[in-house]
Design a protein around this motif. Structure first.
Motif, mmCIF file in Angstrom:
data_model
loop_
_atom_site.group_PDB
_atom_site.id
_atom_site.type_symbol
_atom_site.label_atom_id
_atom_site.label_comp_id
_atom_site.label_asym_id
_atom_site.label_seq_id
_atom_site.Cartn_x
_atom_site.Cartn_y
_atom_site.Cartn_z
ATOM 1 N N THR A 122 -12.082 -3.840 -3.257
ATOM 2 C CA THR A 122 -10.958 -3.240 -2.528
ATOM 3 C C THR A 122 -11.159 -1.747 -2.303
ATOM 4 O OG1 THR A 122 -9.745 -2.765 -4.557
ATOM 5 C CG2 THR A 122 -9.342 -4.905 -3.528
ATOM 6 N N LEU A 123 -12.239 -1.209 -2.833
ATOM 7 C CA LEU A 123 -12.471 0.228 -2.706
ATOM 8 C C LEU A 123 -13.740 0.502 -1.916
ATOM 9 C CD1 LEU A 123 -11.768 1.416 -6.358
ATOM 10 C CD2 LEU A 123 -10.165 1.258 -4.482
ATOM 11 N N MET A 149 -3.509 2.040 -7.445
ATOM 12 C CA MET A 149 -4.659 1.131 -7.481
ATOM 13 C C MET A 149 -5.851 1.772 -8.174
ATOM 14 S SD MET A 149 -4.721 -0.921 -3.893
ATOM 15 C CE MET A 149 -6.257 -1.725 -4.291
ATOM 16 N N VAL A 150 -6.154 3.005 -7.794
ATOM 17 C CA VAL A 150 -7.344 3.654 -8.354
ATOM 18 C C VAL A 150 -7.129 3.982 -9.830
ATOM 19 C CG1 VAL A 150 -8.838 5.676 -8.179
ATOM 20 C CG2 VAL A 150 -8.070 4.514 -6.116
ATOM 21 N N THR A 151 -5.914 4.375 -10.195
ATOM 22 C CA THR A 151 -5.619 4.608 -11.604
ATOM 23 C C THR A 151 -5.906 3.350 -12.406
ATOM 24 O OG1 THR A 151 -3.903 6.188 -11.034
ATOM 25 C CG2 THR A 151 -3.794 5.242 -13.235
ATOM 26 N N LEU A 191 -9.430 0.667 0.440
ATOM 27 C CA LEU A 191 -8.999 2.016 0.096
ATOM 28 C C LEU A 191 -10.240 2.903 0.110
ATOM 29 C CD1 LEU A 191 -6.498 1.839 -2.881
ATOM 30 C CD2 LEU A 191 -6.046 2.499 -0.548
ATOM 31 N N ARG A 192 -10.132 3.997 0.826
ATOM 32 C CA ARG A 192 -11.296 4.867 0.894
ATOM 33 C C ARG A 192 -11.162 5.974 -0.129
ATOM 34 N NH1 ARG A 192 -10.988 5.169 7.162
ATOM 35 N NH2 ARG A 192 -8.876 5.360 6.439
ATOM 36 N N VAL A 193 -12.097 5.984 -1.040
ATOM 37 C CA VAL A 193 -12.024 6.921 -2.150
ATOM 38 C C VAL A 193 -13.156 7.931 -2.020
ATOM 39 C CG1 VAL A 193 -12.134 7.142 -4.652
ATOM 40 C CG2 VAL A 193 -11.009 5.162 -3.628
#
Lengths: 527, 311
Positions: free
Chosen positions: A75-76, A162-164, A50-52
């Motif tokens: 995963t990030l 996911m990010v939360t 996941l690209r944050v």
């Protein structure tokens, strides 16, 4: 007889390479495409992170810790969108107006950066920290929780979840760490003397170093207060324990200066852990006994302990700028995806009429008349183009009628994208028709090509779930460029000028493929 | 069209030593030909003889490697009016999903006929092709013969000077075929030059003013049926006698084969038949069978092209 019928089927297949292609090769092609998408795209394989995007007005210790935590997550993939300085005093920051003098971006610049990042399609989610993001986690109950904003474009709902989860995990970990520290501090009042041995000087007391060799033994069944009392006695066996925390009338219980506490009841080197913070601002009353004081300390610490792990440490807000001003931006994407897929099919179907006319001799009849080859090809192209425009328009009108995609609001961008997409597909269809020798060949080839293009280009599966490699491959399809354009129009609500790349690619393709179609069509004229 | 008038009228189409190599094979080997207004020219030849290639060359769809194709007065610098050409492909080159009227309108416009002229011509052509009562019918609902007639009708809306027809009567019933030839006759009577290719021997024999036989990309015969028969067969009629037993006695004008159970006599005219048959009285045994046959295009054709199968 059954065997004879079976043999007919076998012989027909064997003698028809196109049918063989459709029966055996196409499933393999599609399997490969979807396997490529799902194995390295949607799945949790290491290939697809996941690209944050990370954006903050100012970097604080807590913010940097959060970012480090995110970066440590396998995963990030966290990338900073704005480089900003670490300020000396965050209270100087303003949340509005022009960019501040010390290089800290203002809200407007941050908003613009977020919008650009979303339009680029390179980020699944953007984490935005406010300008007043604290340096450390608040420990007391009732303190304002840290505010973290997750900005999404709605394309990848999984990214938000996911990010939360990861951010909450960070703050929970931070809270637990703080609570653990507090618990350690609480018990140190009882353990201090027992653990302490030797003449070392410990530079952590109030008003000077902590010195001493006293020990005591904590007995089973003793309360925290009783143990604390023992510790104080060990530290200062001469004094009455009551005088240690007791506030003698006429004396100054706590002597402080600008650098901190000098002494407590005239005693320097009091371990910090023994003195609750609140006592510094609210000294104990003189009539309290030592035991009462100690019980009050323990009670306060216990309350801190229990509250420190239950208070709200972070408040995560999720913002979707696109959804804020429109009802169903995603529907427009689906409409575009399906429209382009069927546009390709209908365009090649209409272009197949050229081959039909060639086979029947109608084309010969036209060619010996007043119409030249250019007129015929141009006329066909124009017909397919207009039909394509109409087809997409009908699709979007329906979407507007049922799903309220705000077509009228984006009419200019829609018109531009529809014209370009229809032009490109018309040229593609004409090229296919001029390259193929028969309708059967065109049907077989176009089905394989169109379905492949649609799968890779995002008409069947959203492109954001694809790996970067698949996305790159998708750039070779009309679908991808058309969908990107419609996405900018309906989702990001970008101005027409932002469609330059898509328009250039689609119109460029239309011209190049159209010219190629014209060149290849000369076989009919020359024979 | 009479033979004398055919030679006096200047040609509307001239082919001079036209050569064309098509897909690695010499399809036309120096074709020279003239077509005159009002003439119905039948092009006849086995499959692969080069007929369709020649039609495509004449219509401009193929460019000859060498030679000239002159469409008079199109290539005449003094005449501004170009020769109008019509092409009726072998397949049904019409739109099955359009009505008869719509097809005619479309192909009329493609030939540059518009407005009132087009409307008038459509009426005329509908009458001519006997399709007036099916104007609004979808083409695909018409019978095979009607579709063939419409196929031809779509090619004459611009009133062509030359009409090229490639197998125009394939797969149609005798009534429709008859109607199609009536249509062609009307065209030639109105001055159009019609060139058709066909495999129907009877049609060529009975309908065409002139017959051209092609084989291996070259014209092997050109003339009227009687001219061809007389040139390649000799006498146009033949009497054949069959005997159960060998006939030992000679017969005047007859040629016996071995073992003298069959005899043949060629006649220049049917008027000679009674005289030839009268000699049969001299025979000891009566023939078991007597065949009297006139030579036709098939005999000429087989004489010229042989009996081996083509393609």
């Amino acid at each position: 007889m059954i065997l004879t019928i079976l043999r007919i089927l076998y012989l027909r297949l064997r003698n028809n390479p196109l049918e063989l292609l459709l029966v055996f090769v196409m499933p393999v092609v599609f399997f490969s495409i979807f396997a490529g998408i799902f194995s390295k795209g949607i799945a949790t394989g290491s290939d697809k992170k996941l690209r944050v995007g990370w954006i903050t007005g100012t970097e604080t210790t807590l913010g940097l810790e959060l970012r480090a935590f995110l970066e440590s997550n396998s995963t990030l993939e966290c990338k900073s969108l704005i480089e900003c300085p670490v300020p000396s005093n965050s209270s100087e920051h303003s949340s509005s107006g022009e960019e501040l003098a010390d290089g800290i971006p203002d809200d407007a610049k941050i908003d613009a950066t977020i919008a650009d990042a979303q339009r680029s399609g390179r980020y699944d989610l953007i984490i935005r920290l406010p300008l007043d993001f604290p340096s450390e986690l608040a420990e007391e109950q009732g303190a304002e929780p840290c505010s973290v904003q997750l900005v999404t474009d709605g394309q990848n709902p999984m990214a938000v979840a996911m990010v939360t989860s990861v951010v909450e995990g960070f703050f929970a970990q931070k809270q637990a760490s703080t609570a653990a520290m507090q618990l350690v501090n609480l018990s140190s009042a009882t353990r201090y003397a027992s653990k302490y041995a030797g003449p070392e000087i410990r530079d952590q007391g109030y008003g000077g170093p902590v010195v001493g060799e006293q020990t005591f033994e904590a007995l089973p069944g003793e309360s925290e207060s009783q143990r604390a009392l023992k510790a104080i006695q060990c530290f200062d066996p001469v004094s009455d324990p009551a005088t240690f925390f007791g506030n003698e009338p006429g004396s100054e219980w706590l002597i402080t200066d600008a650098e901190g506490v000098i002494s407590v009841n005239g005693i320097s080197g009091v371990p910090r852990e023994w003195l609750p913070e609140e006592f510094l601002s609210d000294p104990p009353k003189s009539d309290q006994t030592t035991l009462e004081l100690l019980e009050a300390i323990v009670k306060a610490r216990t309350a801190e302990k229990s509250s420190s792990v239950t208070y709200e440490a972070v408040r995560i807000s999720i913002e979707n700028p696109q959804a804020a001003t429109q009802e169903n931006p995603r529907i427009a994407m689906y409409a575009a995806g399906i429209a382009v897929l069927f546009l390709l099919f209908s365009s090649t179907g209409n272009a197949a009429a050229l081959l039909e006319e060639s086979e029947s001799g109608t084309l010969d009849r036209m060619l010996i008349g007043k119409a030249g080859l250019f007129h015929i090809i141009a006329g066909k192209w124009l017909g397919i183009f207009l039909l394509g425009c109409l087809q997409i328009t009908v699709m979007f009108l329906w979407a507007e009628l049922i799903f309220r995609i705000q077509l009228w609001k984006h009419l200019d961008g829609f018109t531009v994208m529809t014209v370009c997409t229809a032009a490109a597909t018309a040229s593609f269809a004409m090229l296919m028709a001029t390259l193929c020798r028969s309708r059967a060949q065109l049907n077989a080839v176009s089905v394989v090509l169109i379905l492949s293009m649609s799968a890779v280009g995002g008409s069947m599966i959203p492109r954001f779930v694809m790996s970067d490699r698949m996305k790159e491959i998708g750039q070779w399809t009309f679908n991808a460029w058309a969908l990107d354009g419609y996405q900018k129009v309906f989702w990001y609500q970008s101005p027409i000028t932002s469609l330059r790349t898509e328009v250039t690619v689609l119109l460029g393709s239309a011209v190049v493929l159209g010219v190629l179609a014209l060149l290849f069509s000369r076989r009919w004229k020359r024979g | 069209m009479s033979e004398s008038s055919a030679t006096t009228v200047s040609p509307v189409l001239t082919l001079e030593n036209v050569r064309k190599t098509y897909r690695g094979r010499e399809a036309l080997k120096g074709i020279s030909l003239e077509l005159r207004p009002g003439e119905l020219l039948g092009f006849f030849g086995p499959n692969g003889a080069g007929k369709t290639t020649m039609i495509r060359c004449i219509s401009g769809l193929l460019k000859p490697d060498s030679g000239k194709i002159i469409r008079h007065p199109f290539d005449d610098p003094d005449d501004d009016e170009p020769v109008r050409l019509g092409l009726v492909p072998q397949n049904l080159a019409i739109y099955p999903d359009l009505t008869v009227q719509q097809n005619l309108e479309i192909f009329g416009r493609l030939e540059g006929v518009t407005g009132k002229v087009l409307k008038y011509r459509i009426e005329e052509v509908l009458e001519w092709a006997a399709l007036k009562d099916r104007t609004r019918s979808l083409t695909k609902t018409l019978s095979g013969g009607m579709q063939r007639r419409l196929n031809i009708a779509c090619s004459v809306l611009h009133d062509p000077d030359i009409l090229l027809l490639d197998e125009p009567t394939v797969g149609v019933d005798p009534q429709s075929r008859e109607r199609i030839y009536e249509m062609m006759k009307q065209l030639t009577e109105d001055g159009a030059a019609v060139l058709l290719t066909t495999h129907q021997l009877e049609e060529v024999e009975t309908r065409c003013d002139r017959i051209v036989v092609m084989d291996h990309g070259a014209i092997v015969a050109d003339g009227t049926l009687s001219e061809l028969v007389s040139k390649f067969i000799g006498h146009p009629h033949r009497v054949n006698l069959k005997f159960d037993h060998p006939c030992s006695k000679p017969l005047a004008s007859f040629i016996f084969d071995e073992p003298r159970t069959s005899a043949t006599c060629s006649l220049a005219s049917m008027k000679e038949l009674p005289q030839v048959l009268s000699v049969l009285k001299q025979l000891e045994q009566a023939p078991s069978r007597i065949d009297v046959r006139s030579y036709g295009l098939q005999d000429v054709f087989l004489e010229l092209t042989g009996r081996s199968l083509r393609e």
